[in-house]
Design a protein around this motif. Structure first.
Motif, PDB file in Angstrom:
ATOM      1  N   GLU A 260      94.851  53.075  94.772  1.00  0.00           N
ATOM      2  CA  GLU A 260      94.243  51.662  94.166  1.00  0.00           C
ATOM      3  C   GLU A 260      95.270  51.745  92.861  1.00  0.00           C
ATOM      4  OE1 GLU A 260      92.541  52.492  98.124  1.00  0.00           O
ATOM      5  OE2 GLU A 260      92.232  53.939  96.392  1.00  0.00           O
ATOM      6  N   ARG A 261      94.933  52.950  92.508  1.00  0.00           N
ATOM      7  CA  ARG A 261      95.559  53.162  91.186  1.00  0.00           C
ATOM      8  C   ARG A 261      97.026  53.444  91.291  1.00  0.00           C
ATOM      9  NH1 ARG A 261      95.447  52.177  85.698  1.00  0.00           N
ATOM     10  NH2 ARG A 261      95.955  53.752  84.435  1.00  0.00           N
ATOM     11  N   ALA A 262      97.082  54.494  91.591  1.00  0.00           N
ATOM     12  CA  ALA A 262      98.790  54.397  91.745  1.00  0.00           C
ATOM     13  C   ALA A 262      99.565  53.061  92.098  1.00  0.00           C
ATOM     14  CB  ALA A 262      99.216  55.732  92.854  1.00  0.00           C
ATOM     15  N   ALA A 263      98.403  52.302  92.587  1.00  0.00           N
ATOM     16  CA  ALA A 263      99.981  51.074  93.216  1.00  0.00           C
ATOM     17  C   ALA A 263      99.158  50.073  92.277  1.00  0.00           C
ATOM     18  CB  ALA A 263      99.106  50.429  94.817  1.00  0.00           C
ATOM     19  N   ALA A 264      98.465  50.440  91.212  1.00  0.00           N
ATOM     20  CA  ALA A 264      98.168  49.550  90.119  1.00  0.00           C
ATOM     21  C   ALA A 264      99.120  49.576  89.340  1.00  0.00           C
ATOM     22  CB  ALA A 264      97.140  49.631  89.812  1.00  0.00           C
ATOM     23  N   VAL A 265      99.708  50.833  89.016  1.00  0.00           N
ATOM     24  CA  VAL A 265     100.087  51.209  87.862  1.00  0.00           C
ATOM     25  C   VAL A 265     101.785  51.137  87.815  1.00  0.00           C
ATOM     26  CG1 VAL A 265     101.400  53.346  86.264  1.00  0.00           C
ATOM     27  CG2 VAL A 265      98.896  52.724  86.797  1.00  0.00           C
ATOM     28  N   LEU A 266     102.517  50.970  89.710  1.00  0.00           N
ATOM     29  CA  LEU A 266     103.304  50.728  90.345  1.00  0.00           C
ATOM     30  C   LEU A 266     103.961  49.715  89.968  1.00  0.00           C
ATOM     31  CD1 LEU A 266     106.241  51.927  91.483  1.00  0.00           C
ATOM     32  CD2 LEU A 266     105.338  51.264  93.247  1.00  0.00           C
ATOM     33  N   GLU A 267     103.598  49.033  90.373  1.00  0.00           N
ATOM     34  CA  GLU A 267     102.717  47.424  90.029  1.00  0.00           C
ATOM     35  C   GLU A 267     103.240  47.050  88.402  1.00  0.00           C
ATOM     36  OE1 GLU A 267     100.709  43.272  90.997  1.00  0.00           O
ATOM     37  OE2 GLU A 267     100.481  44.728  91.514  1.00  0.00           O
ATOM     38  N   GLU A 268     102.413  47.639  87.620  1.00  0.00           N
ATOM     39  CA  GLU A 268     102.330  47.705  85.625  1.00  0.00           C
ATOM     40  C   GLU A 268     104.076  47.818  85.489  1.00  0.00           C
ATOM     41  OE1 GLU A 268     100.632  49.815  81.974  1.00  0.00           O
ATOM     42  OE2 GLU A 268      99.580  49.568  83.610  1.00  0.00           O
ATOM     43  N   ALA A 269     104.154  48.766  85.851  1.00  0.00           N
ATOM     44  CA  ALA A 269     105.996  49.235  85.901  1.00  0.00           C
ATOM     45  C   ALA A 269     106.886  49.012  86.221  1.00  0.00           C
ATOM     46  CB  ALA A 269     106.049  50.787  86.301  1.00  0.00           C
ATOM     47  N   GLY A 270     106.221  47.330  86.929  1.00  0.00           N
ATOM     48  CA  GLY A 270     107.675  46.803  87.909  1.00  0.00           C
ATOM     49  C   GLY A 270     108.410  47.572  88.265  1.00  0.00           C
ATOM     50  N   GLY A 271     108.042  48.195  89.259  1.00  0.00           N
ATOM     51  CA  GLY A 271     108.304  48.901  90.324  1.00  0.00           C
ATOM     52  C   GLY A 271     109.110  50.221  89.696  1.00  0.00           C
ATOM     53  N   GLU A 272     109.233  50.708  88.834  1.00  0.00           N
ATOM     54  CA  GLU A 272     109.746  51.458  88.353  1.00  0.00           C
ATOM     55  C   GLU A 272     109.011  52.801  88.172  1.00  0.00           C
ATOM     56  OE1 GLU A 272     112.207  51.401  84.067  1.00  0.00           O
ATOM     57  OE2 GLU A 272     111.777  48.925  85.089  1.00  0.00           O
ATOM     58  N   VAL A 273     109.339  53.528  89.756  1.00  0.00           N
ATOM     59  CA  VAL A 273     108.992  54.695  90.320  1.00  0.00           C
ATOM     60  C   VAL A 273     108.911  56.244  89.279  1.00  0.00           C
ATOM     61  CG1 VAL A 273     108.889  57.341  91.947  1.00  0.00           C
ATOM     62  CG2 VAL A 273     109.103  54.409  92.495  1.00  0.00           C
ATOM     63  N   ARG A 274     109.236  55.877  87.747  1.00  0.00           N
ATOM     64  CA  ARG A 274     109.623  57.425  86.848  1.00  0.00           C
ATOM     65  C   ARG A 274     108.904  56.596  85.497  1.00  0.00           C
ATOM     66  NH1 ARG A 274     114.359  60.326  86.000  1.00  0.00           N
ATOM     67  NH2 ARG A 274     114.325  59.714  84.141  1.00  0.00           N
ATOM     68  N   VAL A 275     108.480  55.098  85.637  1.00  0.00           N
ATOM     69  CA  VAL A 275     107.948  54.968  84.473  1.00  0.00           C
ATOM     70  C   VAL A 275     106.379  55.118  85.374  1.00  0.00           C
ATOM     71  CG1 VAL A 275     107.095  52.932  83.399  1.00  0.00           C
ATOM     72  CG2 VAL A 275     109.390  53.175  83.671  1.00  0.00           C
ATOM     73  N   ALA A 276     105.533  54.277  86.417  1.00  0.00           N
ATOM     74  CA  ALA A 276     104.584  54.496  86.956  1.00  0.00           C
ATOM     75  C   ALA A 276     104.407  55.893  86.809  1.00  0.00           C
ATOM     76  CB  ALA A 276     104.957  54.851  87.963  1.00  0.00           C
ATOM     77  N   LEU A 277     105.324  57.290  87.572  1.00  0.00           N
ATOM     78  CA  LEU A 277     105.069  58.953  87.086  1.00  0.00           C
ATOM     79  C   LEU A 277     104.614  59.398  85.901  1.00  0.00           C
ATOM     80  CD1 LEU A 277     105.044  61.091  89.122  1.00  0.00           C
ATOM     81  CD2 LEU A 277     107.292  61.199  88.554  1.00  0.00           C
ATOM     82  N   VAL A 278     105.604  58.936  84.908  1.00  0.00           N
ATOM     83  CA  VAL A 278     104.965  59.088  83.958  1.00  0.00           C
ATOM     84  C   VAL A 278     103.670  58.797  83.525  1.00  0.00           C
ATOM     85  CG1 VAL A 278     105.896  59.204  81.082  1.00  0.00           C
ATOM     86  CG2 VAL A 278     107.350  59.930  82.990  1.00  0.00           C
ATOM     87  N   ALA A 279     103.376  57.537  83.533  1.00  0.00           N
ATOM     88  CA  ALA A 279     102.549  56.627  82.620  1.00  0.00           C
ATOM     89  C   ALA A 279     101.006  57.197  83.371  1.00  0.00           C
ATOM     90  CB  ALA A 279     102.359  55.081  83.687  1.00  0.00           C
ATOM     91  N   LEU A 280     100.937  57.658  85.081  1.00  0.00           N
ATOM     92  CA  LEU A 280     100.196  58.053  85.507  1.00  0.00           C
ATOM     93  C   LEU A 280     100.213  59.906  84.818  1.00  0.00           C
ATOM     94  CD1 LEU A 280     100.463  57.372  89.588  1.00  0.00           C
ATOM     95  CD2 LEU A 280      98.472  56.728  87.771  1.00  0.00           C
ATOM     96  N   LEU A 281     101.235  60.551  84.576  1.00  0.00           N
ATOM     97  CA  LEU A 281     100.409  61.980  84.433  1.00  0.00           C
ATOM     98  C   LEU A 281     100.056  62.416  82.877  1.00  0.00           C
ATOM     99  CD1 LEU A 281     103.944  63.455  86.072  1.00  0.00           C
ATOM    100  CD2 LEU A 281     101.978  64.032  86.610  1.00  0.00           C
ATOM    101  N   ALA A 282     100.605  61.330  82.105  1.00  0.00           N
ATOM    102  CA  ALA A 282     100.340  61.136  80.697  1.00  0.00           C
ATOM    103  C   ALA A 282      99.148  60.792  80.471  1.00  0.00           C
ATOM    104  CB  ALA A 282     101.568  61.008  79.848  1.00  0.00           C
ATOM    105  N   SER A 283      98.594  59.733  81.548  1.00  0.00           N
ATOM    106  CA  SER A 283      97.190  58.464  81.299  1.00  0.00           C
ATOM    107  C   SER A 283      97.441  57.625  80.155  1.00  0.00           C
ATOM    108  CB  SER A 283      95.838  59.453  80.640  1.00  0.00           C
ATOM    109  OG  SER A 283      95.349  60.434  81.872  1.00  0.00           O
ATOM    110  N   ALA A 284      99.186  56.885  80.681  1.00  0.00           N
ATOM    111  CA  ALA A 284      99.369  56.426  79.155  1.00  0.00           C
ATOM    112  C   ALA A 284      99.705  54.873  79.824  1.00  0.00           C
ATOM    113  CB  ALA A 284     101.116  56.797  78.867  1.00  0.00           C
ATOM    114  N   ASP A 285     100.357  53.784  79.277  1.00  0.00           N
ATOM    115  CA  ASP A 285     100.469  52.861  80.002  1.00  0.00           C
ATOM    116  C   ASP A 285     102.461  52.906  79.930  1.00  0.00           C
ATOM    117  OD1 ASP A 285     101.909  51.269  77.174  1.00  0.00           O
ATOM    118  OD2 ASP A 285     100.379  52.635  76.411  1.00  0.00           O
ATOM    119  N   ALA A 286     102.665  51.570  81.240  1.00  0.00           N
ATOM    120  CA  ALA A 286     103.447  51.833  81.460  1.00  0.00           C
ATOM    121  C   ALA A 286     104.321  51.552  79.866  1.00  0.00           C
ATOM    122  CB  ALA A 286     104.219  50.282  82.257  1.00  0.00           C
ATOM    123  N   GLY A 287     104.276  50.819  78.898  1.00  0.00           N
ATOM    124  CA  GLY A 287     105.761  50.433  77.776  1.00  0.00           C
ATOM    125  C   GLY A 287     105.942  52.011  77.554  1.00  0.00           C
ATOM    126  N   SER A 288     104.754  52.717  76.814  1.00  0.00           N
ATOM    127  CA  SER A 288     104.705  53.929  76.752  1.00  0.00           C
ATOM    128  C   SER A 288     105.755  54.875  77.289  1.00  0.00           C
ATOM    129  CB  SER A 288     103.580  54.611  75.515  1.00  0.00           C
ATOM    130  OG  SER A 288     102.426  53.478  75.303  1.00  0.00           O
TER     131      SER A 288
END
Length: 320
Positions: A260-288
């Motif tokens: 559920e968390r991975a899907a939510a962050v992927l949506e926040e990242a606009g479907g950009e897998v690399r952005v979602a991955l970094v956001a999850l690993l660093a506990s950061a928002d998609a913009g950062s």
């Protein structure tokens, strides 16, 4: 009246390893189905070792291909028959796995793509067609890789000779340790698989060896270009439900997040897998995460982190 072409004896070499008779399958037709399968698979068992013996040379060609693609060049596979078809198969399968396109790796089959299903008579015998293809399709900075089980296919020879004349890096992947065309290649991957179970049927061991070689070559090249995180595909375009599910699963595997968390962050990242991955690993928002990736783009020269994922995560973590 016969319509067959006159035999050109200059193209016949009775000493070719791919045309030798295999003593271990000499009585193949006298066996039952299980006996035939055992003989075929027994011969196939030696193929991987023959490819492994060329690992250093394959790695050298990987570095050549990585450098070319990173600089905007293209890797060209050229071949005829089974060899050429395997080149086409390898090139087209890079798109769904690594989001690669024809500007990175492309394949040319003697006789054109129509020859993938139906043999084009005499196409492999034309050196000029191979040379013309290189003249029209290749540019400075490209790499030309000839695929020829026999190591003597005129179409491939013409292409390699023209590439040499144009100053392009060349390679030959062949099942003939004494391939005559090897002298035209900077990188010589000569696979010693021995004679085929069915004499001359190079779709068998020679084809398997070429497929294994191309698998290793193209996969290592793409990974060095930053298309994976570990062994996970991060260049996937989640364009349908199946791919979205696969992407979410990959994010869960890489980060330990809940689906559920991975899907939510992927949506926040606009479907950009690399952005979602970094956001999850660093506990950061998609913009950062996106900004950190822009500061650490894919770079094959970055040893240990060609994708830039680890560097982006480290940068975000250090900011806290």
């Amino acid at each position: 009246m016969s319509t067959s072409r006159p035999l050109d004896m200059s193209l016949v070499d009775l000493a070719s390893p791919t045309e030798e008779r295999n003593p271990r399958s000499a009585e193949l037709d006298s066996l039952d189905a299980r006996g035939m399968v055992d003989v075929i698979l027994g011969e196939d068992a030696a193929v991987a070792a023959a490819v492994q013996a060329q690992a250093a040379r394959i790695a050298g060609l990987v570095e050549e291909c990585v450098a070319a693609i990173a600089a905007g060049g293209t890797v060209h596979y050229l071949g005829a028959g089974t060899s050429g078809r395997l080149g086409v198969l390898d090139a087209v399968e890079l798109a769904p796995t690594f989001d690669a396109d024809e500007s990175m790796v492309t394949a040319h089959l003697a006789g054109g793509l129509g020859a993938f299903r139906t043999a084009v008579e005499g196409a492999e015998d034309s050196e000029e067609q191979g040379a013309e293809l290189v003249r029209t399709a290749c540019r400075p900075g490209d790499v030309v890789i000839g695929l020829a089980a026999s190591g003597r296919t005129p179409f491939v020879g013409g292409a390699l000779r023209q590439a040499r004349a144009d100053g392009l890096p060349t390679a030959l992947i062949s099942a003939n340790p004494a391939a005559p065309l090897a002298e035209l290649a900077d990188h010589r991957i000569l696979l010693d698989v021995g004679p085929e179970v069915v004499t001359g049927s190079t779709r068998m061991k020679a084809g398997t060896a070429q497929k294994l070689t191309l698998n290793a070559l193209s996969t290592a090249t793409m990974v060095r270009l930053g298309t994976t995180f570990g062994n996970l595909m991060i260049q996937v375009r989640p364009t349908n439900a199946k791919l979205v599910a696969r992407t979410v699963r990959m994010l869960v595997q890489a980060t330990g997040a809940t689906p559920e968390r991975a899907a939510a962050v992927l949506e926040e990242a606009g479907g950009e897998v690399r952005v979602a991955l970094v956001a999850l690993l660093a506990s950061a928002d998609a913009g950062s995460a996106r900004g950190a990736l822009e500061a650490h783009p894919r770079d094959p020269r970055r040893v240990g982190d060609p994708a830039g994922i680890r560097s982006a995560v480290a940068a975000l973590t250090a900011e806290r």
